[in-house]
Design an enzyme around this catalytic site. Structure first.
Site, PDB file in Angstrom:
ATOM      1  CG  ASP A 172      -5.998   7.574   5.019  1.00 31.69           C
ATOM      2  OD1 ASP A 172      -6.638   8.016   4.243  1.00 31.69           O
ATOM      3  OD2 ASP A 172      -6.329   5.988   5.499  1.00 31.69           O
TER       4      ASP A 172
ATOM      5  NE  ARG B 213     -10.629  -1.680   2.825  1.00 37.41           N
ATOM      6  CZ  ARG B 213     -11.221  -1.539   4.000  1.00 37.41           C
ATOM      7  NH1 ARG B 213     -12.492  -2.534   4.008  1.00 37.41           N
ATOM      8  NH2 ARG B 213     -10.937  -1.199   5.655  1.00 37.41           N
TER       9      ARG B 213
ATOM     10  CE  LYS C  51      -3.399   2.367   3.268  1.00 34.52           C
ATOM     11  NZ  LYS C  51      -4.400   2.050   4.395  1.00 34.52           N
TER      12      LYS C  51
ATOM     13  CE  LYS D  18      -6.711   7.468   8.842  1.00 30.06           C
ATOM     14  NZ  LYS D  18      -7.409   7.911   8.887  1.00 30.06           N
TER      15      LYS D  18
ATOM     16  CG  ASP E 231      -9.932   7.348   6.387  1.00 27.36           C
ATOM     17  OD1 ASP E 231      -8.633   6.656   6.188  1.00 27.36           O
ATOM     18  OD2 ASP E 231     -10.376   6.661   8.330  1.00 27.36           O
TER      19      ASP E 231
ATOM     20  CG  ASP F 136      -1.951   4.179   5.068  1.00 27.43           C
ATOM     21  OD1 ASP F 136      -1.478   3.539   5.685  1.00 27.43           O
ATOM     22  OD2 ASP F 136      -3.255   5.048   4.651  1.00 27.43           O
TER      23      ASP F 136
ATOM     24  CD  GLU G  24      -6.300   5.157   2.669  1.00 32.29           C
ATOM     25  OE1 GLU G  24      -8.179   4.884   3.485  1.00 32.29           O
ATOM     26  OE2 GLU G  24      -5.943   4.733   3.357  1.00 32.29           O
TER      27      GLU G  24
HETATM   28  N1  BES Z   1      -3.696   3.943   7.099  1.00 32.97           N
HETATM   29  C1  BES Z   1      -5.886   3.623   7.495  1.00 32.97           C
HETATM   30  C2  BES Z   1      -5.456   2.983   8.910  1.00 32.97           C
HETATM   31  C3  BES Z   1      -4.574   2.749   9.908  1.00 32.97           C
HETATM   32  C4  BES Z   1      -4.837   3.472  11.496  1.00 32.97           C
HETATM   33  C5  BES Z   1      -3.201   2.702   9.753  1.00 32.97           C
HETATM   34  C6  BES Z   1      -3.997   3.463  11.733  1.00 32.97           C
HETATM   35  C7  BES Z   1      -2.437   2.671  10.852  1.00 32.97           C
HETATM   36  C8  BES Z   1      -2.524   3.713  11.833  1.00 32.97           C
HETATM   37  C9  BES Z   1      -7.119   3.111   6.998  1.00 32.97           C
HETATM   38  O1  BES Z   1      -7.025   3.488   5.817  1.00 32.97           O
HETATM   39  C10 BES Z   1      -8.095   3.722   7.302  1.00 32.97           C
HETATM   40  O2  BES Z   1      -8.494   4.350   7.641  1.00 32.97           O
HETATM   41  N2  BES Z   1      -8.556   2.332   7.733  1.00 32.97           N
HETATM   42  C11 BES Z   1     -10.163   2.862   8.286  1.00 32.97           C
HETATM   43  C12 BES Z   1     -10.918   1.629   7.871  1.00 32.97           C
HETATM   44  C13 BES Z   1     -12.619   2.177   7.754  1.00 32.97           C
HETATM   45  C14 BES Z   1     -13.022   3.073   7.505  1.00 32.97           C
HETATM   46  C15 BES Z   1     -13.098   0.701   7.719  1.00 32.97           C
HETATM   47  C16 BES Z   1      -9.720   2.167   9.681  1.00 32.97           C
HETATM   48  O3  BES Z   1      -9.140   1.585  10.278  1.00 32.97           O
HETATM   49  O4  BES Z   1     -10.361   3.192  10.648  1.00 32.97           O
HETATM   50 ZN    ZN Z   2      -4.571   4.652   4.964  1.00 32.23          ZN
HETATM   51 MN    MN Z   3      -7.695   5.289   5.526  1.00 34.78          MN
END
Ligand code: BES
Ligand code: ZN
Ligand code: MN
Length: 490
Positions: free
Chosen positions: A260, A341, A255, A267, A337, A278, A339
């Protein structure tokens, strides 16, 4: 730059700035510890507990200017992993001595010699890492030379090879850390791509960078959709390492979200602070390819690394938009968010077209995985249990802790979309699993493993092996996996 080498000379006879020696619990002196040193250690009321350190002037009869005695805990519990960590812990202090040497690897037997020496070098090199790009004050002196001592009975060639390999791996892992630690403002997708091209040119890898226009023509709707809200256009980095002629390759992806923000599903400020990390998956794949180009195993490896910036600009994708991925599958973007995947789906579909023998992806994918496993352990999913376990075992062997997670097919219903083939979020529970299930839809029937490194890619507190910031996880795991596969194929 530090040079690392192996020596089977007696530790006491070799001149060095500082000699690092182990002390074990119950007053058990490690290799190289003289009676005078053991007495000094006892006089300081130290007992060999982990974390203890005593720095003394090199006593008469020892060629070292100084000696650093390091508490290593009970000798019976002292593993190669412990040793790597012990050396990483002391490494930041060694620079000022100009040169350093250690006998810690000598605790191990001939059968473990190569692994021990490699891990010692890794510990020293990873522990010494500093990210100084934005520091105006001159960085502290860097160690010029480090020597790992071992037995003269060891296979010197095998051990020296292990030392050389460890230097290459640790340096690449530190490069991945540089890429992660560089703020997103200075590391947009196009810059990640330039870094990749520069690396590929120096290392002798084939590198193709897909521009945004080429991604449009190729149908990479996920990479493009995520990048739409950013002024910095997306890229896809394609790297090819050919070490085995026409053999079916292994495929890697990671990724590469340059930053992000969450996009329109934005966020909060706190969660955004570390989101330059990210692209940690992308960085670790670039570093792995760099290592392979240097070590030249007899195996073929291809990588396709999607790089986008997830921003909430005026052209950003809307929650509810439907995108079409490479290969034609559609997904409904309910949460912008989620993103990672979306960009990985394109890269996985692209790699699957090439019919590789297996695909591995690594991604800072879900906060849910951190809730499950904490900050230090990567969650590992896969559609092939043997392969998944092989990766988990490789990770744990090199002290990149991993745990297998279930690709629980019953949860597929949670990401069923009303209007598209799939939607990009499930419910609150099982978020790491639904993310993995989403990815699994894009690999067809190719054996595939997914590493969720949301926790271990970046450390806010610092870990046993990495100071605060990017860790370069899982470079050591991927290198071990590929090198072991290449060795087994011989
Ligand atoms: N990049 C984040 C995941 C992440 C969170 C990485 C904290 C490192 C530290 C990812 O893109 C994300 O925002 N995931 C969301 C998914 C949700 C919206 C389904 C999450 O984990 O909250
Ligand atoms: Zn992310
Ligand atoms: Mn995200």
């Amino acid at each position: 730059m530090t040079t690392y080498s192996f020596s089977s000379d007696p530790a006491g006879k070799v001149g060095t700035g500082v000699l690092v020696l182990p002390m074990f619990e119950e007053g058990d002196p490690g290799p190289g510890v003289t009676a005078a040193l053991a007495a000094a250690y006892a006089a300081a009321r130290y007992t060999g507990k982990k974390g203890e350190q005593l720095l003394v002037t090199g006593p008469a009869g020892l060629a070292a200017e100084s000696v650093l005695l390091v508490g290593c805990g009970p000798k019976a519990d002292f593993t190669i992993t412990e040793m790597r960590r012990s050396l990483a812990r002391v490494a930041p202090q060694l620079g000022r001595f100009g040169s350093a040497a250690t006998t810690l690897a000598q605790v191990f037997g001939a059968r473990e010699a190569a692994g021990a020496v490699g891990a010692a070098v890794e510990g020293l090199a990873l522990g010494a890492y500093r990210f100084t790009r934005y520091k105006t004050a001159k960085p502290k002196p860097i160690l010029k030379k480090a020597v790992v001592f071992g037995s003269a009975r060891w296979d010197a060639k095998a051990v020296s090879t292990a030392a050389r390999r460890a230097v290459i791996v640790a340096e690449a892992q530190c490069w991945a850390r540089d890429l992660v630690n560089t703020p997103a403002g200075d590391m947009p997708p196009a810059q990640i791509a330039r870094e990749a091209q520069k690396m590929a040119k120096a290392a002798g890898l084939t590198c193709k960078v897909w521009t945004d226009a080429q991604l449009v023509a190729g149908g990479f709707g996920g990479i493009l959709g995520v990048g739409k809200g950013s002024a910095n256009p997306p890229r896809m980095i394609e790297l090819t390492y050919t070490g085995a002629g026409k053999q079916t390759p292994i495929a890697l992806t990671g990724k590469g979200i340059a930053f992000d923000s969450g996009g329109l599903s934005i966020k909060d400020a706190k969660s955004m602070e570390t989101m330059k990390d990210d692209m940690g998956g992308a960085a670790s794949i670039l570093a792995t390819m760099k290592v392979l180009a240097q070590l030249k195993p007899k195996i073929n490896v291809i990588a396709a690394i999607p790089c986008s910036e997830n921003m909430p600009g005026g052209r950003a994708q809307h929650p509810g938009d439907v995108i079409r991925h490479r290969g034609g599958k559609t997904s409904e973007v309910l949460n912008t968010d989620a993103e990672g995947r979306l960009v990985l789906a394109d890269a996985l579909a692209y790699l699957a077209e090439k019919k590789p023998q297996l695909i591995i992806d690594t991604a800072t994918l879900t906060g849910a995985c951190m809730v499950a496993l904490g900050t230090d352990v990567a969650g590992v999913f896969g559609n092939d249990d043997d392969l998944t376990r092989e990766i988990v075992d490789a990770g744990n062997a090199v002290d990149e802790p991993m745990w297998q997670m279930p690709l629980h097919r019953d949860y597929r219903g949670l990401i069923e979309s009303n209007i598209a083939d799939i939607k990009n979020t499930g419910e609150r529970y099982g978020g790491a699993i639904t993310a993995a299930l989403f990815l699994s839809e894009f690999v067809g029937d190719i054996p595939w493993v997914h590493l969720d490194i949301a926790g271990p890619a970046f450390s806010e507190k610092g870990t046993a092996l990495a100071s605060r910031g990017g860790t370069g996880v899982p470079v050591r795991t991927l290198v071990k996996f590929v090198m072991d596969r290449a060795a087994a194929a011989k």
